[in-house]
Write an enzyme that holds these catalytic residues in place. Structure first.
Site, mmCIF file in Angstrom:
data_model
loop_
_atom_site.group_PDB
_atom_site.id
_atom_site.type_symbol
_atom_site.label_atom_id
_atom_site.label_comp_id
_atom_site.label_asym_id
_atom_site.label_seq_id
_atom_site.Cartn_x
_atom_site.Cartn_y
_atom_site.Cartn_z
ATOM 1 N N ASP A 72 34.004 33.857 14.842
ATOM 2 C CA ASP A 72 34.441 33.239 13.061
ATOM 3 C C ASP A 72 36.277 33.279 13.963
ATOM 4 O O ASP A 72 36.185 34.691 14.014
ATOM 5 C CB ASP A 72 33.956 33.705 12.404
ATOM 6 C CG ASP A 72 34.620 33.205 11.473
ATOM 7 O OD1 ASP A 72 34.602 31.717 10.661
ATOM 8 O OD2 ASP A 72 35.683 34.318 10.182
ATOM 9 N N GLU A 92 35.826 29.330 17.825
ATOM 10 C CA GLU A 92 35.915 28.962 16.371
ATOM 11 C C GLU A 92 37.391 28.797 16.138
ATOM 12 O O GLU A 92 37.957 29.711 15.083
ATOM 13 C CB GLU A 92 34.728 29.142 14.980
ATOM 14 C CG GLU A 92 35.475 27.362 13.887
ATOM 15 C CD GLU A 92 35.756 28.451 13.311
ATOM 16 O OE1 GLU A 92 36.016 27.716 11.715
ATOM 17 O OE2 GLU A 92 35.607 29.644 12.888
#
Length: 657
Positions: free
Chosen positions: A384, A413
């Site tokens: 993330d 990401e």
């Protein structure tokens, strides 16, 4: 410059060899270099390369590229995961020098007295070749040398056998004045690092009944979510990505649709990690136990799915780190810990880490956590927002993990600036999310994909048409045909692609004025009536299954470097192909970008990219419909978005279908 001959601009090389280039086992990796020399004597080049065990691999001769550019090319195919190394060597090639010289003299009509010294020189070169060539070609070399020495036959007959062994001396050259470049690293991953199909779902929403209106939803568990696994596998996905499965903070917990005040039954965002129940090494008690998680991983593996976990290095205010390690956070002037912000967005339920206050402590803890999940069977992590953490930290962490477990994959990401995205790829991330979601025209998609092909040595794309955070306006307003179009583009352009649950049900309602879902699953449970909607014909699952089956069955779609675009005279259509050089398998795709109207177009195909001559006719078989057509370089196309918005052709010579 060092050595007898200049060797420059060697590729693949990431930051001049500072970081390893990327490949996967079985991938054909192009190697190139610029090498040149003085005068007219022949230069030869070759690649030398070593596997993870340090053993050398077969000598690979390089071929010259466009005349006059001194660029040399070869391919190598690593066959195992791990750290590989290669170098380029340049050398004086006495045979090619001799062959060129005597051929020119004979072509000019020069006689025996003019080439007598050349005949002796040729004998010496052939004798030298016997020292390195395998015994099975010795008879040809010895015969050629004997011919040059035979004074009883005509000159042309004496020389011809020596000219005819060019193939032997290409494979086994006499090399003099050998100069070697620096050594360059390549990190080779398992094939899934390049070719994969990801599916994301929230276990807490899976396997439970859809509640009646006004009734609260039931919280799913690993056990209930197991029931969804066969359906995901049936769609052809091979990686199942789970958002964070850890305890969720209660302090400043967000409510439905990101409300600042949570209701008592609000479940909160999984990315607000940590509570009294534990932190990044713990499992949310409502999902189950560690044993339940192991059972879930095993059940996924039984149906062909690999489970990927989220690695989100941030905490809720009540994460154990906030009290045990306050030095790992940034403090405001009043002494409070600063929560996360991306102005104007505020994340009051999340504390970002400060990696500069105690870098050794944070590094040791994160490495421990990652290896903990690896020990439970996790071999892939979706990371993330890695662009909000120091890149030197990631370089260290990924390196340490791969030293212990070489087959672990990391998906970044990182929807951020291009330099940062590419930097994350260079320092070790296996794959990356991309700008694909926001590339919607033919020109944008072509330019962006060609950029990604150029970056294949360090950045592998993973195309997602949607995520829990992103519902692009094309899906909000494009209707079911646009869901098909974006799935075709994602799955056929990139060897890795993924989608978030609900895509197959055409979920498209956005929060007003935002590019994200209404009733976002990040903040609430969203059980879905999968079977009911499929029975009612309101599911794209069958079409998605077709796409993934086509991907699986066609090796051409397993690679990135082989993507080639073709011209078509309608900007609402995009045409591209992929060809697998090992098998000859070729896939040609024409996709409409218009979800509302029928579109016509005429192709002008790059025939050599399809393995054809310019004038060839061939057969294409549409893998979506089963129809076959006779094609050439120029062909008319009609695509109806309400029927099938794309042709996905396999290319065959006539009679093969």
């Amino acid at each position: 410059m060092t050595g007898r001959f200049p060797i420059e601009d060697v590729t693949p090389a990431v930051e001049c060899g500072r970081y390893p280039a990327k490949a996967v086992a079985g991938e054909i990796v192009p190697v190139a270099a610029t090498a040149y020399r003085e005068g007219h004597a022949a230069l030869g080049c070759n690649v030398v390369w070593w596997g993870p065990d340090g053993d050398p691999h077969p000598f690979t001769r390089m071929r010259p590229g466009e005349a006059g550019h001194d660029r040399w090319h070869a391919t190598i195919t690593p066959d195992a995961a791990g750290s590989w190394t290669f170098a380029v060597e340049a050398f004086h090639d006495p045979y090619l020098t001799w062959r060129d010289a005597i051929s020119k003299k004979l072509d000019a009509g020069q006689g025996l007295e003019d080439v007598a010294a050349d005949l002796v020189e040729g004998q010496q070169i052939l004798q030298a070749a016997l020292a390195t060539a395998p015994t099975q070609v010795h008879s040809r070399l010895e015969g050629a040398a004997a011919g040059l020495a035979d004074t009883h036959i005509p000159l042309f007959a004496r020389v011809s056998p020596a000219l005819a062994v060019a193939d032997v001396l290409w494979r086994y050259p006499v090399r003099e004045l050998v100069t070697r470049s620096a050594e360059y690293p390549i990190w080779v991953d398992r094939p899934r690092a390049l070719f994969s199909a990801w599916y994301e779902f929230f276990p807490r929403s899976e396997g439970v009944a859809v509640p009646a209106p006004g009734e609260p939803a039931e919280h799913g568990t690993f056990a209930t979510a197991t029931a969804r696994l066969p359906d995901v596998a049936a769609m052809g996905f091979d990686v199942l990505y789970l958002p964070p499965i850890h305890p969720i903070g209660r302090i400043n917990r967000k409510g439905k649709n990101n409300a600042l005040v949570a209701e008592p039954d609000d479940v909160g965002s999984p990315w607000a990690i940590g509570s009294a129940e534990g932190g990044h090494d713990a499992i949310h008690p409502d999902l189950g136990t560690e044993a339940d998680f192991r059972d879930f991983i095993a059940a996924a593996r039984e149906v062909g799915l690999e489970v990927a976990m989220d690695l989100a290095l941030q905490t809720a205010p009540d994460h154990p780190w906030a009290t045990k390690h306050p030095e790992w956070f940034t403090h405001r002037p009043d002494g409070s810990i600063a929560y996360a912000e991306n102005p104007p967005k505020k994340y009051q339920d999340i504390y970002p880490l400060n990696f500069d206050n105690d870098p050794d402590g944070i590094r040791a803890e994160v490495l421990r956590i990652v290896l903990h999940w690896v020990s439970l069977g996790i071999r892939a992590f979706r990371v993330d927002n890695p662009h909000t953490k120091p890149l030197d930290f990631w370089h260290w962490l990924i390196g340490e993990v791969k030293r212990a477990e070489p087959d672990v994959l990391f998906l970044a990401e990182a929807f951020t600036r291009p330099a940062v995205m590419h930097g994350l790829g260079k320092i070790g991330f296996t794959q990356s999310y991309t700008y694909f979601t926001w590339r919607t025209t033919a020109a944008e998609l072509r330019a962006y994909c060609e950029e990604l092909v150029e970056s294949a040595d360090h950045m592998r794309p993973n195309f997602w048409p949607n995520t829990p955070d992103i519902l692009h306006e094309t899906l909000q307003h494009g209707g079911p045909p646009m869901f098909k179009i974006r799935a075709v583009l994602a799955s056929m352009l990139s060897p890795s692609w993924g989608m978030y649950a609900g895509y197959e049900l055409f979920e498209h309602e956005a929060r007003p004025g935002a590019e994200e879902y209404l009733d976002n699953e990040k903040f609430q449970l969203r059980p879905r009536n999968w079977a009911g909607q499929e029975a009612a014909g309101q599911s794209l699952s069958g079409f998605i299954g077709q796409l993934n089956a086509i991907r699986r069955d066609n090796p051409a779609l397993h690679w990135l470097r082989n993507l080639r675009f073709h011209d078509i005279d309608n900007d609402a259509l995009l045409c591209w192909s992929k060809r697998d050089p090992a098998t000859g398998n070729t896939v040609l795709v024409v996709c409409s970008l218009d979800s509302a109207n029928v579109q016509w177009g005429n192709t002008t195909l790059d025939m050599p990219a399809l393995g054809m001559d310019w004038q060839d006719r061939f057969t294409v078989r549409d893998e979506l419909t089963g129809a076959s057509y006779d094609w050439g370089q120029r062909n008319a196309i009609r695509l109806d978005p309400y029927l099938v918005p794309a042709h996905i052709f396999t290319v065959h010579h006539p009679g093969e279908v």
